[in-house]
Each structure stands twice: as C-alpha cells, then as structure tokens.
Enzyme design. Structure first.
Site, PDB file in Angstrom:
ATOM      1  N   LYS A 182      26.116  42.573  44.772  1.00 31.43           N
ATOM      2  CA  LYS A 182      25.467  42.252  46.035  1.00 31.43           C
ATOM      3  C   LYS A 182      24.307  43.203  46.308  1.00 31.43           C
ATOM      4  O   LYS A 182      24.401  44.398  46.041  1.00 31.43           O
ATOM      5  CB  LYS A 182      26.479  42.343  47.182  1.00 31.43           C
ATOM      6  CG  LYS A 182      27.479  41.187  47.208  1.00 31.43           C
ATOM      7  CD  LYS A 182      28.347  41.268  48.435  1.00 31.43           C
ATOM      8  CE  LYS A 182      29.285  40.072  48.530  1.00 31.43           C
ATOM      9  NZ  LYS A 182      30.137  40.144  49.750  1.00 31.43           N
ATOM     10  N   ARG A 211      41.345  39.998  41.985  1.00 29.14           N
ATOM     11  CA  ARG A 211      40.532  41.174  42.332  1.00 29.14           C
ATOM     12  C   ARG A 211      41.342  42.130  43.197  1.00 29.14           C
ATOM     13  O   ARG A 211      41.313  43.346  43.001  1.00 29.14           O
ATOM     14  CB  ARG A 211      39.269  40.710  43.061  1.00 29.14           C
ATOM     15  CG  ARG A 211      38.311  41.805  43.515  1.00 29.14           C
ATOM     16  CD  ARG A 211      37.004  41.149  43.949  1.00 29.14           C
ATOM     17  NE  ARG A 211      36.229  41.919  44.885  1.00 29.14           N
ATOM     18  CZ  ARG A 211      35.293  42.822  44.545  1.00 29.14           C
ATOM     19  NH1 ARG A 211      35.070  43.063  43.259  1.00 29.14           N
ATOM     20  NH2 ARG A 211      34.595  43.461  45.465  1.00 29.14           N
ATOM     21  N   ARG A 238      33.823  40.297  41.418  1.00 30.59           N
ATOM     22  CA  ARG A 238      33.788  39.173  42.344  1.00 30.59           C
ATOM     23  C   ARG A 238      33.711  37.909  41.492  1.00 30.59           C
ATOM     24  O   ARG A 238      33.120  37.896  40.410  1.00 30.59           O
ATOM     25  CB  ARG A 238      32.567  39.254  43.254  1.00 30.59           C
ATOM     26  CG  ARG A 238      32.544  40.473  44.175  1.00 30.59           C
ATOM     27  CD  ARG A 238      31.281  40.493  45.016  1.00 30.59           C
ATOM     28  NE  ARG A 238      31.261  41.633  45.915  1.00 30.59           N
ATOM     29  CZ  ARG A 238      30.732  42.819  45.616  1.00 30.59           C
ATOM     30  NH1 ARG A 238      30.167  42.999  44.418  1.00 30.59           N
ATOM     31  NH2 ARG A 238      30.756  43.806  46.477  1.00 30.59           N
ATOM     32  N   HIS A 282      40.139  35.518  43.976  1.00 32.78           N
ATOM     33  CA  HIS A 282      40.032  36.780  44.715  1.00 32.78           C
ATOM     34  C   HIS A 282      41.349  37.544  44.725  1.00 32.78           C
ATOM     35  O   HIS A 282      41.371  38.773  44.845  1.00 32.78           O
ATOM     36  CB  HIS A 282      39.574  36.516  46.152  1.00 32.78           C
ATOM     37  CG  HIS A 282      38.974  37.712  46.826  1.00 32.78           C
ATOM     38  ND1 HIS A 282      37.782  38.277  46.408  1.00 32.78           N
ATOM     39  CD2 HIS A 282      39.414  38.469  47.855  1.00 32.78           C
ATOM     40  CE1 HIS A 282      37.507  39.323  47.174  1.00 32.78           C
ATOM     41  NE2 HIS A 282      38.476  39.467  48.054  1.00 32.78           N
ATOM     42  N   TYR A 335      42.827  48.686  51.319  1.00 30.88           N
ATOM     43  CA  TYR A 335      43.908  49.002  50.385  1.00 30.88           C
ATOM     44  C   TYR A 335      44.665  50.276  50.770  1.00 30.88           C
ATOM     45  O   TYR A 335      45.468  50.758  49.987  1.00 30.88           O
ATOM     46  CB  TYR A 335      43.349  49.153  48.967  1.00 30.88           C
ATOM     47  CG  TYR A 335      42.694  47.898  48.451  1.00 30.88           C
ATOM     48  CD1 TYR A 335      43.461  46.811  48.036  1.00 30.88           C
ATOM     49  CD2 TYR A 335      41.315  47.786  48.390  1.00 30.88           C
ATOM     50  CE1 TYR A 335      42.864  45.646  47.580  1.00 30.88           C
ATOM     51  CE2 TYR A 335      40.707  46.623  47.926  1.00 30.88           C
ATOM     52  CZ  TYR A 335      41.494  45.562  47.526  1.00 30.88           C
ATOM     53  OH  TYR A 335      40.899  44.411  47.072  1.00 30.88           O
ATOM     54  N   HIS A 374      31.778  48.031  46.197  1.00 29.55           N
ATOM     55  CA  HIS A 374      31.660  48.132  47.653  1.00 29.55           C
ATOM     56  C   HIS A 374      30.623  49.197  48.017  1.00 29.55           C
ATOM     57  O   HIS A 374      30.705  50.332  47.534  1.00 29.55           O
ATOM     58  CB  HIS A 374      33.005  48.511  48.290  1.00 29.55           C
ATOM     59  CG  HIS A 374      34.010  47.405  48.240  1.00 29.55           C
ATOM     60  ND1 HIS A 374      35.363  47.620  48.431  1.00 29.55           N
ATOM     61  CD2 HIS A 374      33.870  46.066  48.029  1.00 29.55           C
ATOM     62  CE1 HIS A 374      36.003  46.463  48.341  1.00 29.55           C
ATOM     63  NE2 HIS A 374      35.122  45.515  48.100  1.00 29.55           N
TER      64      HIS A 374
END
Length: 317
Positions: A183, A259, A159, A256, A291, A282
């Site tokens: 995160k 990424r 990120r 992004h 994806y 994730h």
C-alpha cells in the site's frame, strides 16, 4: 463396497459437483473419507441406508486408536453429516442418524484465528493428489495453483491483492525473500519458505506444460480476467471449497484468515511485534496491535511458568 452404497456415494458426489461446484480434489477428499466410513459399516454388517447414530459413533470412536488427528476426525464428522443429510433429503432413507451427533470440534488457539493444526490440515488436504497424472489436466493445474497460493500466503502473510498479482519472477528467485510493493507504494521483503518455493515451482512447471500461452504472462498466477491475473474472488471461492473438504468452517476461512494466522502464529512462537508489523506491511504499529491478545496470552504463560512465586513454579520445585 456394496453396489447400493457405491451408488449412494456417487450420487452424493455428483450433487457436490452440480449444486456446490465442488472441485475434483474436494470430491476426492469426500470419497476417501466416506469410503472409509462405509467400509467400517460393511465390516459390521451395516450400510448407509440402515446405519444408526450408534453405528456412526462407533466408527468415530475407532478413529483415535488409528492415530487420526482431531482435524481428521472433525473432517470425517463433517463429511458423514453432509452425506446422511443428502440421503435423507434425497429420500434414500427416511431419517438422518447423523443429525444427533455432537462430535468433537476443533479448538481454536484464539478467537478468530485458526490453529497451527487446522492450517496444517488445510495444507495437507490441498497437497493431496497433486502428482496424480490420471486427473484431468485442468483440475490438476487448478489444485497445484491453490496449493501454491496457500503455501505462499502462509509463508509470507501477504495481502491477498499482493499475492494474486505477484510477478512470475517471484517463483524463480534464489533469495529467501521476495520483494513486495504494498500500500502507498511502500516496498518490503517477505520471507519465502522452501515449501512455498517448491509449491510455486511445481505449479509453474505444470502451467508451462499445460497452458503454455498463459504461462507467458508476466504474472505468477495468470488468469482470463480484466487484470490478467487470478482474482481475489476466485481464490476465495476455491479456498472455501477446500475448507469443506478439510472439515473446517468454510464461512470463517477466507484468504485474510491465513494472513491473520501467519501473524498470530509468529507472535505465539516469540516473534517481536515490530518484526511482524514490518512483515505485514503495516505503516503504523497500531494496526498490528490487533494481535496484542496473542502477546497477552504469551505473557501470562511466561509469568505462570517462570515467575518464582507462581503456583506452577512452586509445584515443580
């Protein structure tokens, strides 16, 4: 190059710097591309002030036999269009012969995803002139930083917030991975290619030579900001300027997007979706399933090429 054409080119580059804030590497890329175009015109007894649409098309037709890629051709078209638009708007001539160009467009590998050829073109343009010691120190350092950011982002799929806040120890790790706290405080390992590691080390070396005080920061990409490191906005701004120099749509190219390219290209080359999930950080596989269009394309290709009853297999047999 004739004096008149040289003055027009210099005026165009001055406009890029003054009105668009184009960095030195961006200006250099435009100068190289447009100098080649002007040299072609001159060899045929023409100049930018009198060139026709047919003259431009003749130049573009000469690029493929010279072995230039579709990405290079697209970038040259973009430069020529902008140059002639400037000449018209700035009243160097009364018309714009490039406005009628159709020109080849870069084909995308999937909606919203930049192809490997486009990313390679971006990295190539970013790496140009990094060893040029005649460049102003600040511009050279900024170019080295941008190249290191791009190589690291495309190698790891981080990120952008994770990338710009990396500790400086990440550049000196001997492991093929760097530890990332993402995160929710979740930790993961991100792969670091040899190219990315070399780019980081080269950037840090320049930083220590040119900005020793800033190099003492604990951040890999230090900056005079409230956070103490490069901001996402500054990175995005530099990236868009580079996109224009590389002949790519600046509006679509943001951090992004790299990424997305990282994940899509891994899946296209056979990576497992759960591996990509882990690399992206994730927490839920459902997030990574944006994806699945890449997997669908891959599966269709496998059936087409490998199924014993597919038309392709029958013909090859």
């Amino acid at each position: 190059m004739k004096a008149g054409a040289a003055r027009q080119l210099d005026a165009f580059l001055d406009m890029l710097a003054a009105e668009r804030g184009a960095a030195r590497n961006t200006q250099d890329a435009y100068r190289r591309d447009l100098s080649d175009y002007i040299a072609h015109l001159s060899a045929n007894g023409r100049d930018p002030g009198a060139a026709t649409t047919d003259d431009i098309r003749a130049y573009l037709a000469s690029l493929e036999p010279r072995g230039m890629s579709a990405a290079t051709v697209a970038r040259r078209i973009s430069a020529i269009r902008q140059f002639h638009k400037f000449l018209y708007v700035d009243r160097h001539r009364g018309d714009d012969p490039a406005s009628a160009l159709d020109g080849p467009r870069m084909r995308r590998s999937a909606p919203g995803v930049f192809s490997t050829a486009e990313i390679d073109r971006l990295l190539t343009v970013a790496s140009e002139g990094l060893d040029d010691e005649t460049r102003p120190a600040g511009e050279r350092l900024r170019a080295a930083r941008l190249y290191a950011l791009l190589e690291t982002l495309y190698a790891t799929g981080l990120r952008v917030s994770e990338l710009v806040s990396l500790p400086k120890t990440a550049a000196h790790s001997r492991d093929p991975f760097i530890a990332i706290r993402g995160k929710g405080g979740r930790e993961r390992l991100a792969p670091l290619t040899d190219r990315a590691r070399r780019a980081l080390l080269a950037y840090r070396k320049l930083l220590e030579e040119m900005a020793l005080e800033r190099a003492g920061s604990s951040f890999l990409f230090p900056a005079d900001s409230d956070s103490g490191h490069l901001t996402r906005q500054a990175f995005a701004r530099d990236l868009k300027a580079l996109a224009s120099a590389a002949g790519l749509p600046a509006a679509d190219l943001h951090p992004h997007a790299l990424r997305h390219a990282f994940a899509s290209h891994l899946l296209q080359n056979g990576a497992d979706l759960r591996v990509v999930q882990e690399l992206l950080g994730h927490a839920d596989i459902s997030t990574t399933q944006i994806y699945t269009h890449v997997l669908d394309e891959r599966m269709r290709a496998m059936v087409r090429d490998l199924h014993p009853l597919s038309e392709t297999t029958e013909k090859s047999g």
